[in-house]
Design an enzyme around this catalytic site. Structure first.
Site, mmCIF file in Angstrom:
data_model
loop_
_atom_site.group_PDB
_atom_site.id
_atom_site.type_symbol
_atom_site.label_atom_id
_atom_site.label_comp_id
_atom_site.label_asym_id
_atom_site.label_seq_id
_atom_site.Cartn_x
_atom_site.Cartn_y
_atom_site.Cartn_z
ATOM 1 N N LYS A 195 3.384 -15.305 1.676
ATOM 2 C CA LYS A 195 3.554 -15.940 0.353
ATOM 3 C C LYS A 195 5.051 -16.179 0.193
ATOM 4 C CE LYS A 195 1.758 -17.345 -3.579
ATOM 5 N NZ LYS A 195 0.727 -18.383 -3.767
ATOM 6 N N ASP A 204 -12.180 -9.340 4.742
ATOM 7 C CA ASP A 204 -13.505 -9.323 4.093
ATOM 8 C C ASP A 204 -14.078 -10.737 4.009
ATOM 9 O OD1 ASP A 204 -13.447 -6.508 3.576
ATOM 10 O OD2 ASP A 204 -14.509 -6.825 1.684
ATOM 11 N N TYR A 259 0.825 -1.216 0.000
ATOM 12 C CA TYR A 259 0.000 0.000 0.000
ATOM 13 C C TYR A 259 0.856 1.262 0.000
ATOM 14 C CZ TYR A 259 -4.655 -1.999 0.917
ATOM 15 O OH TYR A 259 -5.860 -2.643 0.828
ATOM 16 N N ASP A 298 -6.286 -7.143 4.222
ATOM 17 C CA ASP A 298 -7.479 -6.494 3.676
ATOM 18 C C ASP A 298 -8.409 -7.555 3.080
ATOM 19 O OD1 ASP A 298 -9.153 -4.399 2.685
ATOM 20 O OD2 ASP A 298 -8.213 -4.609 0.711
ATOM 21 N N ASP A 345 -2.926 -18.128 -0.114
ATOM 22 C CA ASP A 345 -3.983 -18.761 -0.926
ATOM 23 C C ASP A 345 -4.654 -19.881 -0.133
ATOM 24 O OD1 ASP A 345 -1.496 -20.024 -1.095
ATOM 25 O OD2 ASP A 345 -1.638 -20.495 -3.233
HETATM 26 C C1 IPM Z 1 -10.314 -1.257 4.417
HETATM 27 C C2 IPM Z 1 -10.468 -0.622 3.056
HETATM 28 C C3 IPM Z 1 -9.294 0.286 2.748
HETATM 29 C C4 IPM Z 1 -8.051 -0.606 2.683
HETATM 30 C C5 IPM Z 1 -9.368 1.141 1.484
HETATM 31 C C6 IPM Z 1 -10.644 1.909 1.391
HETATM 32 C C7 IPM Z 1 -8.215 2.088 1.401
HETATM 33 O O1 IPM Z 1 -10.674 -1.568 2.069
HETATM 34 O O2 IPM Z 1 -10.160 -0.531 5.405
HETATM 35 O O3 IPM Z 1 -10.371 -2.492 4.503
HETATM 36 O O4 IPM Z 1 -7.774 -1.226 1.649
HETATM 37 O O5 IPM Z 1 -7.349 -0.681 3.689
HETATM 38 MN MN MN Z 2 -10.992 -3.574 2.864
#
Ligand code: IPM
Ligand code: MN
Ligand code: NAD
Length: 360
Positions: A193, A253, A142, A249, A225
């Protein structure tokens, strides 16, 4: 002594969900005499529209001075085509994380038993789930240099980013994860990885070195993975997972869905002194913004994390979490966690129900 809380509503559903978390904070503020002083500032697309930049100096200054920050979400299609990449809402969020050195991102994925049927996974796979993803938040791909987007000779476009960590960055997030595992079930899985990327060969080495300082914590390693697959196959094998910025990240999710909805996953982003920014893991959800149907619980639970980690108010945090559980016991559900026989409520009805449970 008063404590300054900076609220950054942001974009899309951000202002809708933050309004509910604010009511919850105001309620416990009164009940526990916490001395919280709440103020708001602009970030993301809302800040671009008002000032031309996603992180106005005034907002950064307020963030630096605050005792803790609560953020809704930033971003949306309106700003996605801005040719200047620096003028994107997400840069506002990344700028706060980086400037305040909020490197330790805690993303707890806990399944409330009432939601065992809201997950897309079988109840037996997710019931009792309680895992913690520790994500490095101010380094990795990032932030690595060089980065860019350019047109090469001959008119061929290329984009590039650099995935880099030095050992100090790895060690400090490693310590956060080992300490968290020590306070929980003493199992830490480091995700990398290392079969392909040198940066994660170093990651693995440093985690192994640290492990000598934490003999009570069982350290294992997994390729990212496989980790993604294992998270949906048998998530309860994990206690704490630690990984870099981008893998964290993505995996968080995926973990969110184990809890029933991404609308349930809170997070804390902490510096070395536990000062932090608190935000739901989800985004600004442009597809449902303005409809009053977003789930505010991830943001409300983030406010609880704020009380616990940055303000030392564990009792107030416990009370908010218990109130959320009570509301789920009352069968109240926003659309994302709705299932048969439950009562569908709006964003503000959900917030009001949590406040009512706090006052009961
Ligand atoms: C998160 C989001 C952010 C990230 C984006 C919006 C910059 O997806 O906080 O998970 O990738 O960290
Ligand atoms: Mn995110
Ligand atoms: P998203 O998390 O905003 O939405 C993904 C899906 O989940 C959508 O269908 C959305 O409706 C649903 N969802 C998310 N939060 C919900 C909630 N509280 N209640 C009910 N449903 C919810 O991800 P996206 O669509 O990929 O991104 C949209 C924008 O948000 C982008 O601009 C992205 O950069 C930004 N984003 C911001 C943050 C943040 O500010 N921390 C995090 C992730 C994405």
């Amino acid at each position: 002594m008063s404590k300054q809380i900076l609220i950054l509503p942001g974009d899309g559903i951000g202002p809708e969900i933050v309004a509910e978390a604010r009511k919850v904070l105001e309620t416990v503020n009164e009940q526990f005499s916490l001395g919280l002083v709440l103020s708001e500032a602009l970030v993301g697309g809302a800040a671009i529209d008002a000032t031309g930049v996603p992180l106005p100096a005034e907002t950064l200054d307020a963030a630096q001075k605050a005792d803790a920050i609560l953020l809704g979400a930033v971003g949306g299609p309106k700003w996605d085509t801005n040719p200047d990449f620096q003028i994107r809402p997400e840069k506002g969020l990344l700028g706060i994380r980086s400037n305040l050195q909020l490197f330790g991102n805690l993303r707890p994925a806990i399944l409330y038993p009432q939601l065992a049927h809201a997950s897309t996974l079988k109840p037996e796979v997710v019931s009792g789930l309680d895992i913690l993803i520790v994500r490095e938040l101010t380094g990795g791909i990032y932030f690595g240099q060089p980065r860019g987007y350019r047109t090469k000779e001959g008119g061929v476009r290329e984009g590039f980013n650099t995935y880099v960590y030095d050992e100090n960055e790895i060690r400090r997030i490693g310590r956060v994860a080992f300490e968290a595992a020590r306070a929980r079930n003493k199992k830490l899985c480091s995700v990398d990885k290392a079969n392909v990327l040198e940066v994660t060969v170093l990651w693995r080495e440093v985690m192994n070195e640290l492990s000598a300082e934490y003999p009570d914590v069982e350290l294992s390693h997994m390729y990212v993975d496989n980790a993604a697959m294992q998270l949906v196959r048998a998530p309860k094998q994990f206690d704490v997972m630690v990984t870099g910025n981008m893998f964290g990240d993505i995996l968080s999710d995926a973990a969110a869905m184990l809890t029933g909805s991404i609308g349930m996953l809170p997070s804390a982003s902490l510096d070395a002194n536990n000062k932090g920014m608190y935000e739901p893991c989800h985004g600004s959800a442009p597809d449902i913004a303005g409809q009053g149907i977003a789930n505010p619980l991830a943001t409300i639970l983030s406010a609880a994390m704020m009380l616990r980690y940055s303000l030392g108010e564990g009792a107030a945090a416990d009370k908010i979490e218990a109130a959320v559980s009570q509301v789920l016991d009352q069968n109240l559900r926003t659309a994302d966690i709705m299932s048969e026989g439950m009562v569908r409520v709006s964003t503000s009805e959900m917030g009001a129900a949590v406040v009512k449970a706090l006052q009961a």
